[in-house]
Enzyme design. Structure first.
Site, PDB file in Angstrom:
ATOM      1  CD  GLU A  27      -2.571   1.410   2.546  1.00  0.00           C
ATOM      2  OE1 GLU A  27      -3.047   0.425   3.129  1.00  0.00           O
ATOM      3  OE2 GLU A  27      -2.662   2.577   2.980  1.00  0.00           O
TER       4      GLU A  27
ATOM      5  CB  SER B 251      -6.372  -9.392   5.970  1.00  0.00           C
ATOM      6  OG  SER B 251      -5.305  -9.398   6.892  1.00  0.00           O
TER       7      SER B 251
ATOM      8  CB  SER C 207      -1.601  -8.728   8.463  1.00  0.00           C
ATOM      9  OG  SER C 207      -2.572  -7.818   8.924  1.00  0.00           O
ATOM     10  CB  SER C 208       0.507  -3.267   8.260  1.00  0.00           C
ATOM     11  OG  SER C 208       0.634  -2.087   8.965  1.00  0.00           O
ATOM     12  CG  ASN C 209      -4.993  -4.959  10.042  1.00  0.00           C
ATOM     13  OD1 ASN C 209      -5.646  -5.525  10.917  1.00  0.00           O
ATOM     14  ND2 ASN C 209      -4.844  -5.483   8.835  1.00  0.00           N
TER      15      ASN C 209
HETATM   16  S1  SF4 Z   1     -10.900  -0.820   5.097  1.00  0.00           S
HETATM   17 FE1  SF4 Z   1      -9.547  -2.639   5.172  1.00  0.00          FE
HETATM   18  S2  SF4 Z   1      -8.685  -2.825   3.112  1.00  0.00           S
HETATM   19 FE2  SF4 Z   1      -9.530  -0.751   3.339  1.00  0.00          FE
HETATM   20  S3  SF4 Z   1      -7.810   0.518   3.996  1.00  0.00           S
HETATM   21 FE3  SF4 Z   1      -8.868  -0.187   5.839  1.00  0.00          FE
HETATM   22  S4  SF4 Z   1      -7.803  -2.079   6.461  1.00  0.00           S
HETATM   23 FE4  SF4 Z   1      -7.214  -1.643   4.328  1.00  0.00          FE
END
Ligand code: SF4
Length: 422
Positions: free
Chosen positions: A185, A381, A319-321
């Site tokens: 991203e 995710s 996965s960053s988040n």
């Molecule tokens: S809604 Fe989900 S896919 Fe979209 S920017 Fe946020 S974490 Fe990423």
């Protein structure tokens, strides 16, 4: 915020326990952050108010499965991982989707191997303009409305950051992206933003402090070039391009860290140009984190008030988040990131991903004795089925089976918020 239902997201990504928990909270407003308590005998499983698949991930999966259904006779490709979850990527591979790049960014399928007949999906993170140009050379029209509507799964919250970067660029600001340089991203945002203005990627407060030191005249341009020479846009000139700054984010960063990065750079500008000139040199923007990042991080913080003994966080290791949820939890309790229930080796051993050492490690004596309170959550995710299996497996380590879980599910409760001291 009402979100569209994506009906092509397969049922095999959901899990009964987790669905029952979601249904239990369905009627409630999204703002209530009290975690849900699932009591299985003497085990309390605390599940945060927000976790798991976000809008952008559901949308991307829906689009990938729609493409499979619509084009059974065409070759379907993904630029790279659609989202950062191994189960989902493996599932798409097993259904015949081929990935143009591997997870290290190495090209696996060459331009000449693609044709205008092929379907190519852009992942939820978006992609760079270089990759879009390459697709066009292969005959894939990435600019058509049909492509954007059916095959470009870029999350709208990511493209919103690109729009914000463009807007700030047009106002003459250099864009500082708070993000992880190698993350897809951030690569995409960097690529789109540098069309409009000079751009620099800063990973964290420490890197922001190095930029700030240069702005305040406390370090040399050579030192800055050595550190950021490959993390800024082509032709970046530190002597002229660090005079007007605006910060945007990778959408999944830690909220506090973005505030820190912006605060450090703002303070440097204030020292260099003075209080009365700060508005000309630093754009006071809100962060560009997405709603899911904010909800999941806030719900995880609310979970900590319940004082769990240990946390298990389920998600992809890249996965960053998800990594940020681990960072929040590990401030107050032992916290383990696992990708699937099989990483729970036994009641005494867990194989987990150490986000600091960036490797999997096996840890002994991880599970507390009963009675205990355990936090379980998952990244944006992560399919619910994985979290479901984790809850079942942990319960089994304590000797609890489906009947015990079922009794817990019929008496789900909200964790009472700790009252403010009078
Ligand atoms: S809604 Fe989900 S896919 Fe979209 S920017 Fe946020 S974490 Fe990423």
């Amino acid at each position: 915020m009402a979100f569209k239902q994506f009906d092509r997201v397969p049922n095999h990504y959901s899990g009964e326990i987790i669905q029952r928990i979601k249904d239990f909270r369905q009627e409630e407003g999204k703002r209530s952050l009290a975690p849900t308590v699932l009591r299985i005998g003497e085990l309390e499983v605390l599940v945060p108010r927000h976790f798991g698949f976000c809008f952008g991930v559901e949308r991307a999966i829906h689009m990938a499965f729609s493409a499979l259904e619509t084009h059974p006779d065409r070759d379907i490709h993904l630029v790279n991982e659609i989202i950062h979850n191994p189960l989902v990527n493996e599932d798409l591979r097993a259904r015949g989707i081929r990935f143009l790049y591997d997870s290290d960014g190495q090209r696996q399928i060459q331009e000449s191997e693609l044709s205008s007949e092929d379907v190519v999906l852009i992942p939820a993170f978006g992609t760079t303009l270089d990759i879009e140009s390459s697709l066009q050379r292969s005959g894939v029209d990435t600019t058509s409305d049909s492509f954007r509507e059916n095959y470009d799964t870029t999350c709208p919250f990511v493209s919103k950051v690109w729009d914000r970067g463009e807007e700030l660029g047009r106002e003459g600001y250099t864009i500082v992206i708070h993000g992880k340089f190698g993350h897809e991203e951030t690569q995409a945002t960097h690529s789109h933003t540098e069309q409009h203005t000079k751009t620099l990627v800063v990973r964290d407060a420490e890197e922001a402090a190095h930029v700030a030191a240069y702005i305040m005249g406390r370090s040399s341009v050579e030192a800055l070039v050595a550190e950021f020479g490959d993390k800024w846009s082509q032709g970046f000139d530190a002597t002229t391009d660090l005079q007007r700054l605006a910060v945007v984010n990778q959408t999944t960063m830690l909220a506090e860290e973005t505030a820190q990065v912006a605060g450090i750079l703002r303070e440097a500008m204030r020292e260099r140009y003075g209080d009365d000139q700060i508005d000309k040199h630093f754009a006071d923007t809100n962060d560009t984190l997405c709603y899911a990042t904010n909800w999941n991080q806030n719900a995880t913080k609310a979970l900590l008030d319940a004082e769990p003994d240990v946390a298990v966080i389920v998600g992809g290791y890249n996965s960053s988040n998800t990594a940020h949820l681990v960072e929040i939890c590990e401030q107050v309790m032992p916290s383990f990131l696992i990708s699937r229930a099989e990483e729970l080796l036994s009641a005494t051993q867990i194989r987990h991903f150490d986000i600091h050492a960036k490797q999997t490690v096996v840890c002994d004596d991880w599970l507390p004795e009963l009675p205990t309170r355990l936090a379980v959550t998952s990244g944006a995710s992560c399919p619910d089925v994985l979290m479901n299996c984790v809850v079942e497996r942990i319960a089994s380590f304590y000797g609890y089976g489906q009947t015990d879980i079922e009794s817990g599910l019929v008496s789900l409760a909200l964790h009472e918020p700790i009252a403010d001291p009078v």
